[in-house]
Write an enzyme that holds these catalytic residues in place. Sequence first.
Site, PDB file in Angstrom:
ATOM      1  N   ARG A   1     -26.767 -59.934 -57.115  1.00 35.75           N
ATOM      2  CA  ARG A   1     -25.630 -60.175 -58.003  1.00 35.75           C
ATOM      3  C   ARG A   1     -24.551 -59.146 -57.681  1.00 35.75           C
ATOM      4  O   ARG A   1     -24.862 -57.990 -57.369  1.00 35.75           O
ATOM      5  CB  ARG A   1     -26.036 -60.060 -59.480  1.00 35.75           C
ATOM      6  CG  ARG A   1     -26.762 -61.289 -60.021  1.00 35.75           C
ATOM      7  CD  ARG A   1     -25.831 -62.515 -60.137  1.00 35.75           C
ATOM      8  NE  ARG A   1     -26.524 -63.696 -60.628  1.00 35.75           N
ATOM      9  CZ  ARG A   1     -27.073 -64.645 -59.875  1.00 35.75           C
ATOM     10  NH1 ARG A   1     -27.038 -64.558 -58.562  1.00 35.75           N
ATOM     11  NH2 ARG A   1     -27.658 -65.689 -60.432  1.00 35.75           N
TER      12      ARG A   1
ATOM     13  N   ASP B   1     -23.000 -61.660 -50.285  1.00 36.87           N
ATOM     14  CA  ASP B   1     -22.922 -63.066 -50.707  1.00 36.87           C
ATOM     15  C   ASP B   1     -22.455 -63.162 -52.148  1.00 36.87           C
ATOM     16  O   ASP B   1     -22.208 -64.252 -52.656  1.00 36.87           O
ATOM     17  CB  ASP B   1     -24.302 -63.729 -50.553  1.00 36.87           C
ATOM     18  CG  ASP B   1     -24.243 -65.234 -50.810  1.00 36.87           C
ATOM     19  OD1 ASP B   1     -23.378 -65.898 -50.191  1.00 36.87           O
ATOM     20  OD2 ASP B   1     -25.028 -65.730 -51.637  1.00 36.87           O
TER      21      ASP B   1
ATOM     22  N   GLU C   1     -16.492 -62.099 -58.731  1.00 38.49           N
ATOM     23  CA  GLU C   1     -16.428 -63.339 -57.948  1.00 38.49           C
ATOM     24  C   GLU C   1     -16.019 -64.567 -58.760  1.00 38.49           C
ATOM     25  O   GLU C   1     -15.593 -65.576 -58.200  1.00 38.49           O
ATOM     26  CB  GLU C   1     -17.780 -63.625 -57.300  1.00 38.49           C
ATOM     27  CG  GLU C   1     -18.879 -64.044 -58.276  1.00 38.49           C
ATOM     28  CD  GLU C   1     -20.227 -64.281 -57.598  1.00 38.49           C
ATOM     29  OE1 GLU C   1     -20.650 -63.425 -56.806  1.00 38.49           O
ATOM     30  OE2 GLU C   1     -20.844 -65.320 -57.875  1.00 38.49           O
TER      31      GLU C   1
ATOM     32  N   HIS D   1     -21.284 -66.835 -52.299  1.00 37.04           N
ATOM     33  CA  HIS D   1     -22.474 -67.185 -53.094  1.00 37.04           C
ATOM     34  C   HIS D   1     -23.121 -68.477 -52.569  1.00 37.04           C
ATOM     35  O   HIS D   1     -23.358 -69.419 -53.329  1.00 37.04           O
ATOM     36  CB  HIS D   1     -22.099 -67.320 -54.572  1.00 37.04           C
ATOM     37  CG  HIS D   1     -23.237 -66.986 -55.490  1.00 37.04           C
ATOM     38  ND1 HIS D   1     -23.109 -66.170 -56.568  1.00 37.04           N
ATOM     39  CD2 HIS D   1     -24.550 -67.351 -55.471  1.00 37.04           C
ATOM     40  CE1 HIS D   1     -24.280 -66.050 -57.189  1.00 37.04           C
ATOM     41  NE2 HIS D   1     -25.165 -66.766 -56.530  1.00 37.04           N
TER      42      HIS D   1
HETATM   43  P1  NAI Z   1     -37.795 -63.009 -59.215  1.00 38.90           P
HETATM   44  O1  NAI Z   1     -37.734 -63.032 -60.690  1.00 38.90           O
HETATM   45  O2  NAI Z   1     -38.868 -63.775 -58.512  1.00 38.90           O
HETATM   46  O3  NAI Z   1     -37.921 -61.481 -58.712  1.00 38.90           O
HETATM   47  C1  NAI Z   1     -37.112 -60.447 -59.159  1.00 38.90           C
HETATM   48  C2  NAI Z   1     -37.846 -59.145 -58.908  1.00 38.90           C
HETATM   49  O4  NAI Z   1     -36.958 -58.067 -59.182  1.00 38.90           O
HETATM   50  C3  NAI Z   1     -39.083 -58.964 -59.805  1.00 38.90           C
HETATM   51  O5  NAI Z   1     -40.199 -58.570 -59.026  1.00 38.90           O
HETATM   52  C4  NAI Z   1     -38.648 -57.862 -60.770  1.00 38.90           C
HETATM   53  O6  NAI Z   1     -39.745 -57.055 -61.193  1.00 38.90           O
HETATM   54  C5  NAI Z   1     -37.685 -57.092 -59.902  1.00 38.90           C
HETATM   55  N1  NAI Z   1     -36.767 -56.243 -60.638  1.00 38.90           N
HETATM   56  C6  NAI Z   1     -36.342 -56.347 -61.919  1.00 38.90           C
HETATM   57  N2  NAI Z   1     -35.504 -55.336 -62.217  1.00 38.90           N
HETATM   58  C7  NAI Z   1     -35.415 -54.578 -61.088  1.00 38.90           C
HETATM   59  C8  NAI Z   1     -34.714 -53.392 -60.765  1.00 38.90           C
HETATM   60  N3  NAI Z   1     -33.931 -52.770 -61.642  1.00 38.90           N
HETATM   61  N4  NAI Z   1     -34.858 -52.888 -59.515  1.00 38.90           N
HETATM   62  C9  NAI Z   1     -35.645 -53.498 -58.605  1.00 38.90           C
HETATM   63  N5  NAI Z   1     -36.327 -54.632 -58.860  1.00 38.90           N
HETATM   64  C10 NAI Z   1     -36.209 -55.155 -60.093  1.00 38.90           C
HETATM   65  O7  NAI Z   1     -36.358 -63.433 -58.706  1.00 38.90           O
HETATM   66  P2  NAI Z   1     -35.943 -64.051 -57.296  1.00 38.90           P
HETATM   67  O8  NAI Z   1     -36.112 -65.522 -57.323  1.00 38.90           O
HETATM   68  O9  NAI Z   1     -36.587 -63.283 -56.213  1.00 38.90           O
HETATM   69  O10 NAI Z   1     -34.352 -63.767 -57.312  1.00 38.90           O
HETATM   70  C11 NAI Z   1     -33.851 -62.444 -57.325  1.00 38.90           C
HETATM   71  C12 NAI Z   1     -32.374 -62.475 -57.654  1.00 38.90           C
HETATM   72  O11 NAI Z   1     -31.657 -63.078 -56.586  1.00 38.90           O
HETATM   73  C13 NAI Z   1     -32.003 -63.349 -58.873  1.00 38.90           C
HETATM   74  O12 NAI Z   1     -32.159 -62.637 -60.094  1.00 38.90           O
HETATM   75  C14 NAI Z   1     -30.569 -63.679 -58.627  1.00 38.90           C
HETATM   76  O13 NAI Z   1     -29.747 -62.693 -59.211  1.00 38.90           O
HETATM   77  C15 NAI Z   1     -30.452 -63.625 -57.097  1.00 38.90           C
HETATM   78  N6  NAI Z   1     -30.252 -64.939 -56.507  1.00 38.90           N
HETATM   79  C16 NAI Z   1     -29.159 -65.143 -55.701  1.00 38.90           C
HETATM   80  C17 NAI Z   1     -28.949 -66.361 -55.107  1.00 38.90           C
HETATM   81  C18 NAI Z   1     -27.785 -66.593 -54.199  1.00 38.90           C
HETATM   82  O14 NAI Z   1     -27.497 -67.747 -53.861  1.00 38.90           O
HETATM   83  N7  NAI Z   1     -27.095 -65.561 -53.761  1.00 38.90           N
HETATM   84  C19 NAI Z   1     -29.846 -67.497 -55.353  1.00 38.90           C
HETATM   85  C20 NAI Z   1     -31.010 -67.159 -56.161  1.00 38.90           C
HETATM   86  C21 NAI Z   1     -31.175 -65.926 -56.726  1.00 38.90           C
END
Ligand code: NAI
Length: 349
Positions: free
Chosen positions: A237, A261, A266, A298
């Site tokens: 993000r 990205d 944004e 994005h």
């Molecule tokens: P997920 O929920 O599977 O994994 C997120 C991980 O981050 C978890 O293991 C959690 O414990 C950890 N986490 C939480 N707070 C944290 C912190 N302060 N420092 C380090 N790790 C922390 O989520 P997923 O599917 O892996 O997605 C991650 C992020 O990617 C989403 O929250 C979203 O913001 C972003 N995203 C971006 C996309 C894009 O098109 N650019 C598309 C999909 C997701």
Amino acid sequence: MKTIKTTFFDAKPYDRETFNAVAGGSGVELKYFAGHLSADTVQVAAGAEAVCIFVNDAVTREVADVLYAQGVRLIALRCAGYNNVDLKAVYQRLHVVRVPAYSPYAVAEHAVALLLTLNRKTHKAYFRTRDGNFAINGLLGFDLHGKTAGVVGTGKIGRVMAGILRGFGMRVLAFDPFPDAAFAQASGCTYADLPALYRESDVITLHCPLTPENVRMINADSIAQMKKGVVIINTGRGKLIDSLALIGGLKSGQVGAAGLDVYEEETEYFFEDFSAAGIDDDVLARLMTFPNVLITSHQAFFTREAMTNIAQTTLDNIRGFFDRGELPHEICYRCGEATCQRKASGKCF
Ligand code: NAI
């Protein structure tokens, strides 16, 4: 089958194409609206029972009040992140569901695309050779093999990313508030605290959600702790990075390259065409002047497979709630956790 009226905000041609292909016969009636959801546009959801929104549609208290008053009961996010929803404002009024996973491969592969492009400068080589310029001055990269990558967040996407980077022969340090020892052992990654990750990584890639705790975690202080010339990749993000501090790091050479990205401001620009109007945001404009910054809009999620999964899960989320009261992908509006197991019992915290 009951028809469920759903207003679809920020609808792009590719959204319509994918959702129309999947929605046929589902009984979910989609009314597409091109604008973002905001206090100015929320009225277009009048008569709908659900709204379908994306990353830059803002559910503020004002928006939530109007949605509820108009009869909307479900906010269906067609994305994983939900930082754009004021969960306190929807509490006990509107349920919020999301698409927790649609293709971690799509996002991780895009993060790798940003890294490889910046490192080997293929974006420059493309224009050079098309212009008949076959000089390779200035295109020098480095072997990823043997270098250290820091993966922040080892959820679905971070794990795929770690696996790809391990495949390149990189040492992978990982940071996550909930480390998974079994994953670390199976993947050959090592969990570390953030200072160690900053200190030792040649590449840092962000795969954590945006939370109140990690807003602008990449700032002047953390950049100063990093290796000189570090490559920073952000598909998480935008607000994870203090853009002005990043610009400072790029100017001094402390940051060797940045692949973004996402960008903290944004909302106004991404997914829209400003090629004729120009860009008023001086920070974004400054970032785009650096030859070692690559910004994509994005689009990390944007593969055929991910789009189809997003549409299918979103429609299942909507039908499941209105037909059976089921909310498997609800974000707990009490604690804000997407994984809260206690929300159904009403015993969260
Ligand atoms: P997920 O929920 O599977 O994994 C997120 C991980 O981050 C978890 O293991 C959690 O414990 C950890 N986490 C939480 N707070 C944290 C912190 N302060 N420092 C380090 N790790 C922390 O989520 P997923 O599917 O892996 O997605 C991650 C992020 O990617 C989403 O929250 C979203 O913001 C972003 N995203 C971006 C996309 C894009 O098109 N650019 C598309 C999909 C997701």
